[in-house]
Write a protein that holds these residues in place. Structure first.
Motif, PDB file in Angstrom:
ATOM      1  N   VAL A 137       0.833  -1.200   0.000  1.00 39.93           N
ATOM      2  CA  VAL A 137       0.000   0.000   0.000  1.00 39.93           C
ATOM      3  C   VAL A 137       0.872   1.257   0.000  1.00 39.93           C
ATOM      4  O   VAL A 137       0.489   2.286  -0.574  1.00 39.93           O
ATOM      5  N   VAL A 138       2.057   1.186   0.610  1.00 40.79           N
ATOM      6  CA  VAL A 138       2.975   2.325   0.593  1.00 40.79           C
ATOM      7  C   VAL A 138       3.481   2.559  -0.829  1.00 40.79           C
ATOM      8  O   VAL A 138       3.560   3.704  -1.294  1.00 40.79           O
ATOM      9  N   GLY A 143       3.280   5.652  -5.745  1.00 42.60           N
ATOM     10  CA  GLY A 143       2.938   5.695  -7.168  1.00 42.60           C
ATOM     11  C   GLY A 143       1.858   6.703  -7.464  1.00 42.60           C
ATOM     12  O   GLY A 143       1.923   7.422  -8.476  1.00 42.60           O
ATOM     13  N   LEU A 144       0.872   6.794  -6.580  1.00 43.86           N
ATOM     14  CA  LEU A 144      -0.223   7.741  -6.774  1.00 43.86           C
ATOM     15  C   LEU A 144       0.247   9.185  -6.629  1.00 43.86           C
ATOM     16  O   LEU A 144      -0.250  10.091  -7.329  1.00 43.86           O
ATOM     17  N   SER A 145       1.216   9.426  -5.758  1.00 46.17           N
ATOM     18  CA  SER A 145       1.667  10.789  -5.481  1.00 46.17           C
ATOM     19  C   SER A 145       2.812  11.244  -6.372  1.00 46.17           C
ATOM     20  O   SER A 145       2.961  12.442  -6.612  1.00 46.17           O
ATOM     21  N   VAL A 146       3.629  10.290  -6.844  1.00 45.71           N
ATOM     22  CA  VAL A 146       4.833  10.650  -7.586  1.00 45.71           C
ATOM     23  C   VAL A 146       4.775  10.160  -9.033  1.00 45.71           C
ATOM     24  O   VAL A 146       4.960  10.936  -9.980  1.00 45.71           O
ATOM     25  N   ILE A 223      13.799 -14.365 -12.136  1.00 43.67           N
ATOM     26  CA  ILE A 223      12.824 -13.634 -12.931  1.00 43.67           C
ATOM     27  C   ILE A 223      11.426 -14.217 -12.737  1.00 43.67           C
ATOM     28  O   ILE A 223      10.431 -13.482 -12.669  1.00 43.67           O
ATOM     29  N   VAL A 224      11.342 -15.545 -12.621  1.00 42.82           N
ATOM     30  CA  VAL A 224      10.051 -16.192 -12.394  1.00 42.82           C
ATOM     31  C   VAL A 224       9.417 -15.696 -11.103  1.00 42.82           C
ATOM     32  O   VAL A 224       8.238 -15.334 -11.061  1.00 42.82           O
ATOM     33  N   PHE A 225      10.207 -15.681 -10.026  1.00 40.46           N
ATOM     34  CA  PHE A 225       9.661 -15.224  -8.753  1.00 40.46           C
ATOM     35  C   PHE A 225       9.263 -13.750  -8.815  1.00 40.46           C
ATOM     36  O   PHE A 225       8.243 -13.349  -8.234  1.00 40.46           O
ATOM     37  N   GLY A 226      10.047 -12.948  -9.519  1.00 38.21           N
ATOM     38  CA  GLY A 226       9.673 -11.549  -9.683  1.00 38.21           C
ATOM     39  C   GLY A 226       8.385 -11.394 -10.461  1.00 38.21           C
ATOM     40  O   GLY A 226       7.510 -10.599 -10.102  1.00 38.21           O
ATOM     41  N   MET A 227       8.242 -12.176 -11.536  1.00 42.74           N
ATOM     42  CA  MET A 227       7.011 -12.118 -12.329  1.00 42.74           C
ATOM     43  C   MET A 227       5.823 -12.639 -11.531  1.00 42.74           C
ATOM     44  O   MET A 227       4.697 -12.129 -11.669  1.00 42.74           O
ATOM     45  N   ALA A 228       6.064 -13.639 -10.698  1.00 45.44           N
ATOM     46  CA  ALA A 228       4.967 -14.167  -9.881  1.00 45.44           C
ATOM     47  C   ALA A 228       4.437 -13.102  -8.934  1.00 45.44           C
ATOM     48  O   ALA A 228       3.223 -12.966  -8.748  1.00 45.44           O
ATOM     49  N   ARG A 229       5.354 -12.329  -8.331  1.00 48.96           N
ATOM     50  CA  ARG A 229       4.886 -11.259  -7.446  1.00 48.96           C
ATOM     51  C   ARG A 229       4.181 -10.172  -8.243  1.00 48.96           C
ATOM     52  O   ARG A 229       3.142  -9.649  -7.820  1.00 48.96           O
ATOM     53  N   ALA A 230       4.745  -9.814  -9.397  1.00 50.19           N
ATOM     54  CA  ALA A 230       4.107  -8.778 -10.216  1.00 50.19           C
ATOM     55  C   ALA A 230       2.741  -9.232 -10.698  1.00 50.19           C
ATOM     56  O   ALA A 230       1.782  -8.454 -10.726  1.00 50.19           O
ATOM     57  N   PHE A 231       2.633 -10.508 -11.069  1.00 55.90           N
ATOM     58  CA  PHE A 231       1.376 -11.017 -11.608  1.00 55.90           C
ATOM     59  C   PHE A 231       0.291 -11.068 -10.547  1.00 55.90           C
ATOM     60  O   PHE A 231      -0.888 -10.872 -10.846  1.00 55.90           O
ATOM     61  N   GLY A 232       0.671 -11.337  -9.303  1.00 57.28           N
ATOM     62  CA  GLY A 232      -0.313 -11.450  -8.253  1.00 57.28           C
ATOM     63  C   GLY A 232      -0.522 -10.201  -7.429  1.00 57.28           C
ATOM     64  O   GLY A 232      -1.367 -10.197  -6.526  1.00 57.28           O
ATOM     65  N   GLU A 233       0.229  -9.141  -7.705  1.00 55.85           N
ATOM     66  CA  GLU A 233       0.082  -7.911  -6.925  1.00 55.85           C
ATOM     67  C   GLU A 233      -1.241  -7.228  -7.263  1.00 55.85           C
ATOM     68  O   GLU A 233      -1.607  -7.093  -8.420  1.00 55.85           O
ATOM     69  N   ALA A 234      -1.938  -6.795  -6.245  1.00 55.78           N
ATOM     70  CA  ALA A 234      -3.270  -6.228  -6.457  1.00 55.78           C
ATOM     71  C   ALA A 234      -3.373  -4.770  -6.028  1.00 55.78           C
ATOM     72  O   ALA A 234      -3.704  -3.893  -6.828  1.00 55.78           O
ATOM     73  N   LEU A 235      -3.078  -4.486  -4.755  1.00 56.85           N
ATOM     74  CA  LEU A 235      -3.405  -3.175  -4.197  1.00 56.85           C
ATOM     75  C   LEU A 235      -2.600  -2.056  -4.845  1.00 56.85           C
ATOM     76  O   LEU A 235      -3.161  -1.036  -5.257  1.00 56.85           O
ATOM     77  N   ALA A 236      -1.285  -2.230  -4.939  1.00 55.77           N
ATOM     78  CA  ALA A 236      -0.452  -1.167  -5.494  1.00 55.77           C
ATOM     79  C   ALA A 236      -0.812  -0.884  -6.953  1.00 55.77           C
ATOM     80  O   ALA A 236      -0.883   0.275  -7.377  1.00 55.77           O
ATOM     81  N   GLN A 238      -3.720  -1.532  -8.415  1.00 51.11           N
ATOM     82  CA  GLN A 238      -5.064  -0.967  -8.464  1.00 51.11           C
ATOM     83  C   GLN A 238      -5.057   0.537  -8.258  1.00 51.11           C
ATOM     84  O   GLN A 238      -5.863   1.263  -8.856  1.00 51.11           O
ATOM     85  N   MET A 239      -4.131   1.050  -7.452  1.00 48.89           N
ATOM     86  CA  MET A 239      -4.103   2.467  -7.127  1.00 48.89           C
ATOM     87  C   MET A 239      -3.560   3.329  -8.261  1.00 48.89           C
ATOM     88  O   MET A 239      -3.802   4.541  -8.291  1.00 48.89           O
TER      89      MET A 239
END
Length: 308
Positions: A137-138, A143-146, A223-236, A238-239
């Protein structure tokens, strides 16, 4: 009359009993993990296919439709549940974030392991650990502010879109890819470097032609683990992505991802309705796409390891 010596020899020792106990505990733990994973797949799949079995939605229309409005119907009387905009948004954000983050991660890992050594690790390791510990969320608020105003001023538009989401996810997955790339580079045997130097290769020739190629399977796994986090990230995401249910026609127009739609819609739908079942179908697609990404990249990593 029983021979006590024979009985003592046939009796399991204390070490053997401990080994049997340890194997039993390990087997039970593995069985529980497998059962949990299977239960998750079954639960999501049983909910996800309800859109096609109970509500009569065509699977191909669901994948290729570009209108998402489960509460309405089109001129042909069919529900408007097209998931193509979210699928494209998820793919674009994930791939672009991985493409941007990978060179920075590899460069930082090379600096930590091959250039600066222990001194570089002491400087960069705390920074990487700090980035990992920051809540999503941070990242979204930053991202929303900058990032959104920056994209708006430089590229035009509203600032919300795939590009803003890429910048946010780039920072979020960078620590993961960097840490695992460092481990992959450190796992390269030292005699590989020594043999390269013995053949009069320079430091950068050794890094490029020997170390990076030897560590390629580990780098691909990172890279797989990085893509897995990027693919499943929601809140950041969404904002900053804009949450528009339309096929993105540029990187600066508002879009949406599978996770952002799930985050917004799951709490506002009634269990068993078309809108809720359609969201579970998106969750099933998200799960299957993540699995496919992992299988494909791991296959590439194994191929790379066999060609060393």
């Amino acid at each position: 009359m029983n021979d006590p010596i024979r009985e003592s020899m046939l009796k399991k020792s204390k070490a053997a009993r401990r080994e049997t106990f340890g194997k039993t505990i390990s087997f039970l733990a593995i069985a529980i993990i497998v059962a949990v994973v299977a239960a998750i797949f079954y639960f999501v799949a049983s909910k996800g296919i309800s859109t096609f079995t109970q509500n009569g939605v065509n699977f191909w229309d669901f994948l290729t439709g570009n209108t998402w409005n489960p509460g309405a119907k089109g001129a042909d009387g069919k529900p408007l549940v097209g998931a193509l905009p979210m699928i494209l948004g998820s793919f674009l954000v994930t791939i672009l974030a991985a493409v941007v983050a990978t060179p920075f991660a590899i460069a930082a890992a090379i600096f930590m392991t091959e250039v600066a050594g222990k001194k570089g690790a002491r400087i960069l390791q705390p920074v990487i650990e700090l980035l990992v510990g920051i809540p999503s969320v941070v990242y979204g608020f930053i991202g929303l502010s900058v990032i959104v105003p920056f994209v708006r001023s430089v590229f035009g538009g509203t600032g919300f879109g795939i590009l803003a989401g890429t910048f946010v996810l780039f920072v979020m997955i960078l620590p993961t890819v960097t840490s695992m790339t460092v481990d992959a580079l450190r796992s390269v045997p030292r005699h590989y470097r020594e043999a390269s130097y013995a053949l009069a290769a320079t430091r950068w020739q050794t890094i490029y032609k020997v170390i990076l190629r030897s560590a390629m399977p580990g780098i691909l796994t990172a890279i797989v683990f990085g893509m897995a986090r990027a693919f499943g990230e929601a809140l950041a995401v969404q904002m900053v992505i804009g949450n528009a249910f339309t096929v993105p026609n540029s990187l600066t127009t508002p879009a949406s991802t599978l996770t952002s739609v799930l985050t917004m819609g799951m709490g506002n739908s009634v269990m068993g309705t078309l809108s809720n079942n359609a969201l579970w179908s998106l969750a099933l697609i998200l799960l299957m796409m993540s699995l496919i990404f992992n299988l494909v990249i791991r296959w590439i990593g194994n191929k790379g390891g066999n060609t060393k």
